[in-house]
Design a protein around this motif. Structure first.
Motif, PDB file in Angstrom:
ATOM      1  N   THR A 164     -21.924  11.890  17.729  1.00 53.25           N
ATOM      2  CA  THR A 164     -20.534  11.402  17.757  1.00 53.25           C
ATOM      3  C   THR A 164     -19.673  12.307  16.901  1.00 53.25           C
ATOM      4  N   ILE A 165     -18.467  12.580  17.387  1.00 51.28           N
ATOM      5  CA  ILE A 165     -17.505  13.312  16.573  1.00 51.28           C
ATOM      6  C   ILE A 165     -16.449  12.316  16.100  1.00 51.28           C
ATOM      7  N   GLU A 166     -16.181  12.343  14.818  1.00 54.80           N
ATOM      8  CA  GLU A 166     -15.170  11.447  14.247  1.00 54.80           C
ATOM      9  C   GLU A 166     -13.991  12.280  13.780  1.00 54.80           C
ATOM     10  N   ILE A 167     -12.813  11.873  14.194  1.00 54.00           N
ATOM     11  CA  ILE A 167     -11.613  12.603  13.763  1.00 54.00           C
ATOM     12  C   ILE A 167     -10.665  11.629  13.093  1.00 54.00           C
ATOM     13  N   GLN A 168     -10.368  11.891  11.841  1.00 55.33           N
ATOM     14  CA  GLN A 168      -9.375  11.080  11.131  1.00 55.33           C
ATOM     15  C   GLN A 168      -8.144  11.949  10.935  1.00 55.33           C
ATOM     16  N   ALA A 169      -7.055  11.578  11.594  1.00 58.11           N
ATOM     17  CA  ALA A 169      -5.841  12.399  11.523  1.00 58.11           C
ATOM     18  C   ALA A 169      -4.638  11.535  11.841  1.00 58.11           C
ATOM     19  N   CYS A 170      -3.446  12.066  11.541  1.00 57.93           N
ATOM     20  CA  CYS A 170      -2.249  11.319  11.915  1.00 57.93           C
ATOM     21  C   CYS A 170      -1.995  11.509  13.403  1.00 57.93           C
ATOM     22  N   THR A 171      -1.735  10.438  14.093  1.00 54.93           N
ATOM     23  CA  THR A 171      -1.541  10.495  15.548  1.00 54.93           C
ATOM     24  C   THR A 171      -0.754   9.287  16.008  1.00 54.93           C
TER      25      THR A 171
ATOM     26  N   HIS B 156      11.292  17.743  15.297  1.00 54.94           N
ATOM     27  CA  HIS B 156      11.056  16.383  14.817  1.00 54.94           C
ATOM     28  C   HIS B 156      11.160  16.289  13.293  1.00 54.94           C
ATOM     29  N   ALA B 157      10.706  17.357  12.622  1.00 53.51           N
ATOM     30  CA  ALA B 157      10.778  17.401  11.149  1.00 53.51           C
ATOM     31  C   ALA B 157      10.196  16.156  10.497  1.00 53.51           C
ATOM     32  N   CYS B 158       9.045  15.735  10.978  1.00 44.58           N
ATOM     33  CA  CYS B 158       8.343  14.627  10.320  1.00 44.58           C
ATOM     34  C   CYS B 158       8.092  15.052   8.873  1.00 44.58           C
ATOM     35  N   ILE B 159       8.325  14.162   7.948  1.00 43.47           N
ATOM     36  CA  ILE B 159       8.113  14.550   6.555  1.00 43.47           C
ATOM     37  C   ILE B 159       6.623  14.849   6.320  1.00 43.47           C
ATOM     38  N   GLU B 160       5.736  14.176   7.037  1.00 40.66           N
ATOM     39  CA  GLU B 160       4.309  14.496   6.942  1.00 40.66           C
ATOM     40  C   GLU B 160       3.924  15.512   8.015  1.00 40.66           C
ATOM     41  N   PRO B 161       3.566  16.738   7.606  1.00 38.61           N
ATOM     42  CA  PRO B 161       3.071  17.668   8.626  1.00 38.61           C
ATOM     43  C   PRO B 161       1.691  17.202   9.114  1.00 38.61           C
ATOM     44  N   GLU B 162       1.272  17.691  10.259  1.00 33.93           N
ATOM     45  CA  GLU B 162       0.026  17.275  10.884  1.00 33.93           C
ATOM     46  C   GLU B 162      -1.160  17.606   9.974  1.00 33.93           C
ATOM     47  N   ALA B 163      -2.088  16.675   9.866  1.00 34.90           N
ATOM     48  CA  ALA B 163      -3.233  16.890   8.971  1.00 34.90           C
ATOM     49  C   ALA B 163      -4.352  15.922   9.303  1.00 34.90           C
ATOM     50  N   GLY B 164      -5.561  16.286   8.904  1.00 34.35           N
ATOM     51  CA  GLY B 164      -6.691  15.386   9.087  1.00 34.35           C
ATOM     52  C   GLY B 164      -8.007  16.081   8.847  1.00 34.35           C
TER      53      GLY B 164
ATOM     54  N   ALA C 161       0.844  -1.206   0.000  1.00 33.18           N
ATOM     55  CA  ALA C 161       0.000   0.000   0.000  1.00 33.18           C
ATOM     56  C   ALA C 161       0.872   1.247   0.000  1.00 33.18           C
ATOM     57  N   LYS C 162       2.007   1.176   0.678  1.00 33.04           N
ATOM     58  CA  LYS C 162       2.881   2.355   0.743  1.00 33.04           C
ATOM     59  C   LYS C 162       3.551   2.608  -0.612  1.00 33.04           C
ATOM     60  N   ILE C 163       4.086   1.558  -1.217  1.00 28.76           N
ATOM     61  CA  ILE C 163       4.812   1.834  -2.470  1.00 28.76           C
ATOM     62  C   ILE C 163       3.869   2.093  -3.637  1.00 28.76           C
ATOM     63  N   THR C 164       2.622   1.647  -3.545  1.00 29.76           N
ATOM     64  CA  THR C 164       1.695   1.940  -4.642  1.00 29.76           C
ATOM     65  C   THR C 164       0.938   3.236  -4.385  1.00 29.76           C
ATOM     66  N   GLY C 165       1.227   3.872  -3.261  1.00 30.72           N
ATOM     67  CA  GLY C 165       0.594   5.163  -2.983  1.00 30.72           C
ATOM     68  C   GLY C 165      -0.846   5.041  -2.512  1.00 30.72           C
ATOM     69  N   LYS C 166      -1.271   3.844  -2.152  1.00 38.38           N
ATOM     70  CA  LYS C 166      -2.669   3.670  -1.736  1.00 38.38           C
ATOM     71  C   LYS C 166      -2.877   4.013  -0.268  1.00 38.38           C
ATOM     72  N   GLU C 167      -1.796   4.038   0.472  1.00 39.68           N
ATOM     73  CA  GLU C 167      -1.894   4.323   1.910  1.00 39.68           C
ATOM     74  C   GLU C 167      -2.481   5.728   2.105  1.00 39.68           C
ATOM     75  N   ILE C 168      -3.366   5.853   3.077  1.00 41.02           N
ATOM     76  CA  ILE C 168      -4.000   7.148   3.349  1.00 41.02           C
ATOM     77  C   ILE C 168      -3.286   7.824   4.519  1.00 41.02           C
ATOM     78  N   TYR C 169      -2.667   8.960   4.244  1.00 39.63           N
ATOM     79  CA  TYR C 169      -2.049   9.774   5.302  1.00 39.63           C
ATOM     80  C   TYR C 169      -3.022  10.882   5.702  1.00 39.63           C
ATOM     81  N   GLY C 170      -2.593  11.700   6.643  1.00 41.95           N
ATOM     82  CA  GLY C 170      -3.493  12.705   7.218  1.00 41.95           C
ATOM     83  C   GLY C 170      -4.165  13.611   6.202  1.00 41.95           C
ATOM     84  N   ALA C 171      -3.429  14.015   5.179  1.00 39.61           N
ATOM     85  CA  ALA C 171      -3.974  15.000   4.241  1.00 39.61           C
ATOM     86  C   ALA C 171      -4.631  14.358   3.031  1.00 39.61           C
ATOM     87  N   ASP C 172      -4.630  13.015   2.972  1.00 44.55           N
ATOM     88  CA  ASP C 172      -5.021  12.361   1.725  1.00 44.55           C
ATOM     89  C   ASP C 172      -6.517  12.264   1.478  1.00 44.55           C
TER      90      ASP C 172
END
Lengths: 329, 790
Positions: free
Chosen positions: B235-242, B219-227, B51-62
């Motif tokens: 109910t509140i749903e939060i999808q974000a990097c954590t 930390h300089a994470c290559i992915e800045p915080e997003a979601g 999933a990572k190398i095919t770009g299918k993985e969902i990150y915070g901003a995706d």
């Protein structure tokens, strides 16, 4: 930081480019910007250092690309990428110092995009300038953009932003000339006359002019030369100090020598007395020391960049001495 | 290496990228499957690799829900300022903004923090902002309208106030106090005392003393915080990097004033965390806006926003003195450290507590005193960063022990071997570990290279002019899991009617590969091949609590829970057919076969009833590592298990330039059991890269250099060949004996490099990182021969 809206102009010929540029040159931050590789312009536009109404994309103008040998020397189109410079067998053979300097720019990916013209026209840089709008506003706008403060030389009226291109130092040693095209035709001037020495209005380029060609004279072909660059990391970074040297030696004596510095002044500069001091001498440790001192005196680094100014000036001395001795051997 | 010179990576240390690129062109077999019972110890391919190398993985901003509004935050441009808003309604109307949020819009508590007892950070500052970059308001609206805004025009009037920028300023009597009840701006003190350190130092035949300071590290994470967040009824749903979905859930519930059950946290893939994504970032803003507007809202931090507002590694000011006998035996260590913890508590208390437990290093020190303080200033909060203060501490302690070894006249590596902690000797908290103390083995593994490298350096130096080579060694130990606090993980594993296995694992994989490791462990415990597993990961509504991804605890704690859950499911299956423990299970499609002596039981899964989880059989297990509280002298059992390691650094110093080139790192780590050697090497190489950054170039100045042009992290050209040596001295507590490696990997690199610098040219810097101008200035100050004037 998103890119603000702008209108993109995409001329196919130089004449078309000039005809588009001349009437729409604009003024100040809104002035039309020319994009070639875009590796410096785009980040700067994101930081709102430039907010052009028009961006003139010259990448389709074929006549601005390529390296040609002529009777006078070698001509390089302003759009020639730094990767092309690196790979050019003509340049490797006759102007090695330029190839060496080009190789140290940023990284391979950036060099595939970045052009020689862009490296010559590169905006001057400062820790207090190459920042986001919010950041600059919070610290107080400086002389170079929107304000009248200088964070580097408090109370000063002059902008000290440092010129941080690598190749111009090499080009100065090669006595390169450049050709500028405008509505009145073309003009040619020594690269050395292109820079003003002021950090804000750092180059003599009219708003309706384009840099089209770089001419390396026959006279400086086949000089031995080298370029030394100070940076903290093993790749990517702009120079914190840079020294280019060309030498012509005959029977162990220097016939002619030129030294140019970058990243320590608002312009790339030739070390004026160096040529005179070197001429006719045999290169030894003592002479290298002397010329190193001359170079260090020419350098006027300030806190525009990382690492202390004292250190960066000292490195100009060390690099100059080392480069001379390396060329002598 | 040059070809990827312009690419920044914060996780891998680049070397594995190169080998992957080279390998991609070769024919080779990747281990994506292994026979039942053989997953542990093998170089299994990451389950999320494809999933990572095919770009299918969902990150915070995706992911952007349709109709999502965009949210941006207005931040204080001064280190400290009072402020007043203008007409916000008018501003919203003029700019076609859906809403403006301020502290007034927080329905619950306008306060959060990773440690509830110390929670002090507001979502939006109320009347005074305490650091440059603190949020005071947010705007939400249609993407085009919000993107266009020049936030410097937001209607707010600032009143800049004098700010406390240094530890000294903050400790000065009469200095403004940042938080009520924290006298002299001291957030917390840490203390571990054993024996009589004063007497022991007085009587020691040989002593050495050292002072050193480190700066903020980003930390300089290559992915800045997003979601994004959306409201679904109540109910509140939060999808974000954590890194910590369950802690996020508690904090968001408090901020919104709703029950935890009404908060659902869905962690995305994480592009680097290293501790900074343990704290809330985008989540409270998103939750407030989505809750209020009943519309989906998303946000992505810019690099600058991420750098100015999220936590950093604590700057440390350290002093230490140690004593030894002429025989080289360590007798005493006195250690003091002040940490600049910034404006809010974040993980300051954890750093202050963890460092005194570790400041002895992995050695037996009979007389010991370590005192720490975390001090508030008007700077960006310092929090968790790979090692909770221990990497800073090791810079002081390991350099000090080198000094001591030199004064004793012993080889620096042999000095460490002589003083290494053993299974039987007590730690500085009085704990006798009894097993799995692999530090001596780590040092011994370095001995051959140490001897060879030392000789090579001497040979090189005898003929070199401006170049000097040096070799340095440093050791480390690091407790896995929370310090004397419960930190349980629960895993659930279910057998589906089609014969596949569902693993509900709430351990957030932040790129280190824990999801793969945990599955390897569970598969072997159950006795089932790993390719039968379906992973349900880290969604607080479908996975039990696995705690946070920090403190090097996921392999050890969550891995053990996965082991126990796998075993429990195996027992459930055996119980169905009343088979004995030694029976062998094989999984087929739709059935399970149990082989017992000559009997064969075949269970048709379709015939079994479905339980409340939706499986035919379910097992759940919880593991909480045994610890004991520390008393007022810090005596007790802070961790059940420690990881051990030692690095050897070979460097070349250009004495005229002051530059340091790292030539090679040899890293020996006792990991107990290497569940997945490739992933462990990945952790080690990435840790070494961050250690190199910390030693040589990384220093964050709040208010300056808030971008990755000015703040330098190592590039490919800065990383030398790294040799990893894995030592397996198992812990009976961890799964298959495994211990943590995530933070352990970064700790010894910087001190080993600094010890190599001393070995090369005889200098020790008061201020780290060892940037070339600092090194050169020290060379000149010390008048080092041959370098005074090039």
């Amino acid at each position: 930081m998103s890119l603000a809206d702008f209108k993109l102009l995409r001329p196919r010929t130089l004449d078309e480019a000039i005809s588009l540029l001349a009437p729409q040159a604009g003024e100040g931050a809104r002035a039309t910007r020319v994009i070639a590789g875009g590796t410096d312009l785009i980040p700067s536009m994101r930081q709102k250092l430039f907010e052009p109404e028009y961006v003139l994309d010259i990448r389709q103008i074929a006549e601005l690309k390529g390296i040609r040998e002529t009777e006078q020397g070698t001509e390089i189109g302003a759009l020639t990428t730094l990767s092309c410079i690196e790979r050019s067998s003509v340049l490797k053979q006759h102007y090695p110092v330029l190839v060496e300097a080009a190789k140290t720019v940023a990284s391979p990916v950036i060099r595939n995009m970045a052009t020689l013209g862009g490296n010559i026209c590169l905006d001057t840089r400062c820790l207090w300038y190459n920042q986001s709008l919010t950041w600059r506003k919070s610290c107080g706008f400086c002389i170079k953009k929107d304000g009248d403060l200088c964070h580097v030389a408090a109370g000063g009226k002059k902008c000290w932003a440092a010129f941080s291109g690598d190749t111009p130092a090499a080009l100065l040693c090669l006595e390169a000339e450049i050709e500028l095209a405008g509505p009145q035709g073309t003009r040619r001037l020594p690269l050395n006359d292109f820079y003003t020495g002021e950090g804000d209005s750092y180059r003599r380029l009219q708003l309706n002019e384009l840099l089209t060609r770089i001419i390396l004279p026959k006279a400086t072909a086949d000089l031995s030369g080298t370029y030394r660059k100070l940076r903290i990391r093993g790749s990517i970074d702009y120079p914190l100090a840079g020294v280019a040297i060309t030498l012509k030696c005959l029977n162990g004596h220097i016939e002619s020598g030129r030294i140019a510095l970058t990243a320590v002044n608002p312009a790339p500069v030739l070390v004026k007395k160096a040529s005179e001091v070197l001429q006719g001498k045999r290169l030894d440790e003592e002479l290298a020391e002397l010329v190193g001192d001359l170079a260090a005196k020419t350098a006027k680094p300030l806190t525009t960049s990382a690492l202390t100014p004292e250190y960066r000036r000292e490195m100009i001395r060390v690099f100059t001495k080392r480069a001379l001795l390396a060329l002598a051997n | 290496m040059d070809a990827i010179g312009g690419v920044l990576c914060r996780c891998t240390g680049y070397r594995k990228i190169i080998s992957a690129v080279i390998d991609a062109g070769r024919e080779q077999i990747l281990m994506s499957s292994a026979p039942a019972g053989t997953a542990v110890g093998n170089r299994m391919v990451r389950l999320d690799g494809l999933a990572k190398i095919t770009g299918k993985e969902i990150y915070g901003a995706d992911e952007i829900p349709s109709g999502a509004l965009l949210l941006r935050v207005i931040r204080c441009p001064f280190h400290r300022a009072g402020f007043q808003f203008g007409d916000l309604e008018k501003y919203a109307k003029q700019n076609a903004i859906t809403c403006v949020l301020t502290a007034k819009d927080v329905p619950g508590e306008n306060r959060y923090g990773v440690i509830p007892k110390f929670a002090d950070q507001p979502v939006f500052a109320e009347s005074e902002a305490r650091f440059k970059g603190e949020a005071v308001a947010a705007v939400a609206g249609a993407q085009a309208a919000v993107e266009k805004l020049d936030l410097t025009q937001f209607p707010v009037v600032w009143n800049e106030l004098p700010a406390l920028m240094t530890i000294d300023q903050a400790l000065t009597p009469g200095a403004p106090q940042l938080h009520h009840g924290r006298e002299q701006n001291v957030l917390v003190r840490g203390r571990v005392v054993r024996g009589d350190v004063d007497a022991a130092l007085r009587n020691a035949e040989i002593t050495a003393e050292l002072e050193v300071e480190t700066g903020f590290v980003e930390h300089a994470c290559i992915e800045p915080e997003a979601g994004f967040a959306r409201r679904a009824g109540d109910t509140i749903e939060i999808q974000a990097c954590t890194q910590s979905p369950y802690m996020d859930r508690s904090d968001i519930a408090r901020i919104l004033g709703i029950a935890e059950a009404s908060v659902r946290i869905i962690p995305t893939a994480v592009g680097g965390g290293f501790g900074t994504k343990l704290d809330l970032s985008v989540q409270p803003f998103l939750a407030l806006a989505a809750w209020k507007l009943n519309l989906p809202v998303r946000m992505v931090y810019s690099r600058t926003e991420s750098m100015i507002s999220t936590t950093k590694r604590h700057p440390a000011r350290m002093w230490a003195k140690a004593g030894a006998g002429r025989d080289g035996k360590l007798q005493a260590l006195d250690f003091r450290a002040d940490f600049n913890t910034g404006a809010y508590s974040s993980w300051g208390p954890t750093v202050s507590a963890r460092v005194p437990v570790h400041a002895s290093g992995p050695y037996f020190v009979p007389h010991y005193r370590a005192l720490t303080r975390a001090v508030h200033t008007h700077l960006v909060p310092a929090g968790a960063f790979r090692g909770f203060g221990v990497p800073q501490m090791a810079i002081a302690q390991e350099q000090l022990y080198d000094e001591l070894a030199d004064r004793v006249g012993m080889d620096r590596l042999e000095f460490r071997i002589l003083n290494s902690l053993t299974n039987d000797l007590p730690t500085v908290t009085g704990q006798v570990l009894g097993e799995g103390v692999g530090i001596r083995a780590c040092f011994e593994a370095l001995r051959p290279r140490w001897k060879a490298a030392r000789k090579e350096a001497v040979d090189f130096n005898s003929s070199a002019q401006h170049l000097r080579r040096g070799v340095g060694v440093a050791g480390m130990w690091y407790g896995c899991g929370n310090t004397s606090l419960p930190n349980p993980s629960t895993m659930r594993v279910g057998l589906k009617s089609d014969g596949r296995i569902a693993l509900h694992q709430g351990a957030v994989d932040i790129g280190q590969g824990s999801a793969t490791v945990v599955t390897q462990i569970c598969a072997d415990a159950l006795g089932c091949s790993i390719d039968r597993f379906d992973l349900l990961s880290g969604d607080t509504s479908i996975t039990p609590d696995c705690g946070k991804t920090s403190a090097s605890r996921q392999t050890f704690v969550s891995g053990k829970a996965a082991y126990m859950a796998g075993e429990a499911l195996r027992r459930e299956i055996l119980r169905l057919v009343k088979a004995c423990d030694c029976a062998k299970i094989s999984f087929e499609n739709g059935s399970v076969e149990v082989h017992e002596d000559k009997k064969l039981h075949r269970i048709s899964l379709a015939d079994l009833p479905i339980d409340k989880h939706g499986y035919v059989l379910t097992a759940e297990a919880t593991f909480d590592p045994p610890t004991r509280a520390l008393d007022e002298n810090g005596q007790g059992m802070p961790y059940a298990v420690y990881g051990f390691g030692a690095h050897l650094a070979e460097i070349e110093v250009d004495t005229e330039l002051g530059t340091i080139k790292v030539l090679r790192i040899t890293a020996a780590h006792d990991v107990g059991r290497a569940i997945n050697p490739t992933l462990i090497e990945g952790q080690i190489e990435g840790g070494v890269a961050q250690g190199i950054g910390m030693a040589l170039m990384e220093e964050f100045f709040p208010g300056k250099g808030e971008n990755l042009h000015d703040y330098l992290i190592p590039s490919a050209g800065d990383i030398p060949p790294i040799e990893s040596i894995l030592i397996e001295d198992p812990s009976s507590i961890g799964p298959y004996g495994a211990k943590g490696i995530g933070e352990q990997a970064v700790i010894p690199t910087a001190p080993a490099i600094l010890n190599a610098l001393h070995d090369a040219i005889g200098i020790r810097l008061r201020k780290i990182p060892a940037t070339p101008d600092r090194v050169r200035a020290e060379i000149l100050r010390c008048g080092i021969t041959g370098a005074s004037r090039g």
